[in-house]
Scaffold this active site. Structure first.
Site, PDB file in Angstrom:
ATOM      1  N   THR A 108      28.313  -7.661  13.523  1.00 50.33           N
ATOM      2  CA  THR A 108      28.289  -7.732  12.066  1.00 50.33           C
ATOM      3  C   THR A 108      27.702  -6.420  11.555  1.00 50.33           C
ATOM      4  O   THR A 108      26.501  -6.208  11.637  1.00 50.33           O
ATOM      5  CB  THR A 108      27.456  -8.921  11.573  1.00 50.33           C
ATOM      6  N   LYS A 184      33.546 -10.864   6.927  1.00 54.86           N
ATOM      7  CA  LYS A 184      32.436 -11.424   7.706  1.00 54.86           C
ATOM      8  C   LYS A 184      31.159 -11.491   6.877  1.00 54.86           C
ATOM      9  O   LYS A 184      30.462 -12.514   6.866  1.00 54.86           O
ATOM     10  CB  LYS A 184      32.217 -10.576   8.959  1.00 54.86           C
ATOM     11  N   LYS A 253      19.218  -9.002   7.342  1.00 53.87           N
ATOM     12  CA  LYS A 253      20.054  -7.806   7.526  1.00 53.87           C
ATOM     13  C   LYS A 253      21.436  -8.016   6.924  1.00 53.87           C
ATOM     14  O   LYS A 253      21.956  -7.165   6.194  1.00 53.87           O
ATOM     15  CB  LYS A 253      20.139  -7.482   9.015  1.00 53.87           C
TER      16      LYS A 253
END
Length: 310
Positions: A108, A184, A253
């Site tokens: 990711t 994503k 994050k």
């Protein structure tokens, strides 16, 4: 004809490098071995490679070594910093990957880094496909990941057998690799928003004297249609935030990357800012290694329901 070509591709075993053997990467690599592919693996902590070595993989000393004879290298690392080092460092994937070979990034990543990796690989005659996945470690183990894929069509087609060996389905998102990273990140924001809503709802019913198990029963009977939603509701109801399937620090994050992408696209996302701040609060309280469903503990604390989760 196209279906026949895909069937032939699925039957062909490939030489694969695999970078990153955390909870997700280890399971994904094992599924590639089970599908008959030849695997050379690398992990920053070498001990994590030992089970795969015993299963038939070769262990490399550097990402470049893992990439050297590979037709395809798959990377699954924690964040942008790890991805940039493992790919573009002196002993990174880029240094070892042959012209015409393909790097598949299942991490990711930020949209900006995905674009950078695509440009660097293209400049060296190497392929690049972004293929992040949806699913927790248990889904990776059971080959139930949902895979996103974006990149030049011939490259996506070339790596399709590997992506199919790691998941239950695939969504193709066009020629620009960073499109998969946008999707994503957007999906992870949906999960983070769901967690915040679940957490606030459970805090309200608990503070009002209702047993969490009763509200969970209502949720499962009325609202639950997704194993993702139901699984997180159970975690919040039972206050089970460890072991982490996806750590809170990684959730922070990802939501931060969502806001970065939103700023670049000039898309206001006030709920994303709220969720980011709540995750940051959890990190400040020492919850970074807990599952990101520990948003439930943060909401409970705000409601005066208990001490910080451990």
């Amino acid at each position: 004809m196209r279906n026949a070509a895909r069937a032939r591709a699925r039957r062909r075993h490939m030489k694969v490098g695999f970078i990153g053997l955390g909870n997700m990467g280890s399971a994904m690599a094992r599924n590639l071995l089970a599908a008959g592919h030849s695997l050379v693996v690398w992990n920053r902590s070498p001990a994590k490679a030992e089970p795969l070595k015993q299963a038939g993989a070769t262990v490399a000393a550097t990402p470049a070594e893992a990439a050297r004879e590979a037709e395809v290298v798959i990377s699954m690392v924690a964040d942008d910093a790890a991805a940039e080092t493992a790919t573009l460092g002196l002993a990174g994937v880029h240094a070892g990957l042959a012209r015409g070979a393909v790097h598949v990034s299942s991490s990711t990543l930020s949209v900006a880094l995905s674009r950078k990796l695509a440009q660097v690989h293209a400049g060296s005659g190497q392929g690049y496909v972004a293929a992040p996945v949806f699913g927790r470690p248990a889904a990776a183990e059971s080959k139930q990941l949902w895979v996103l894929a974006a990149g030049p069509a011939p490259q996506v087609e070339r790596v399709r057998p590997l992506l199919s060996a790691m998941g239950r389905g695939l969504t193709e998102l066009g020629e620009e690799p960073s499109a998969a990273n946008v999707v994503k990140l957007s999906g992870n924001f949906l999960i983070a928003s769901m967690l915040e809503a679940l957490s606030e709802s459970f805090a309200l019913v608990r503070k009002s004297g209702v047993e969490p198990a009763r509200f969970l029963d209502v949720f499962q009977s009325v609202f639950a249609r997704s194993p993702v939603f139901e699984g997180y509701a159970t975690a919040v109801a039972k206050e089970q935030y460890s072991p982490a399937g996806f750590a809170l620090r990684l959730g922070l994050k990802d939501v931060s990357l969502v806001l970065e992408a939103a700023r670049a696209a000039e898309v206001p996302m006030p709920l994303a800012s709220l969720v980011r701040d709540n995750l940051l609060g959890g990190l400040a309280q020492g919850m970074g290694a807990l599952d990101w469903s520990a948003l439930g503990a943060i909401a409970a604390q705000r409601a005066g329901l208990g001490p910080p989760a451990k």
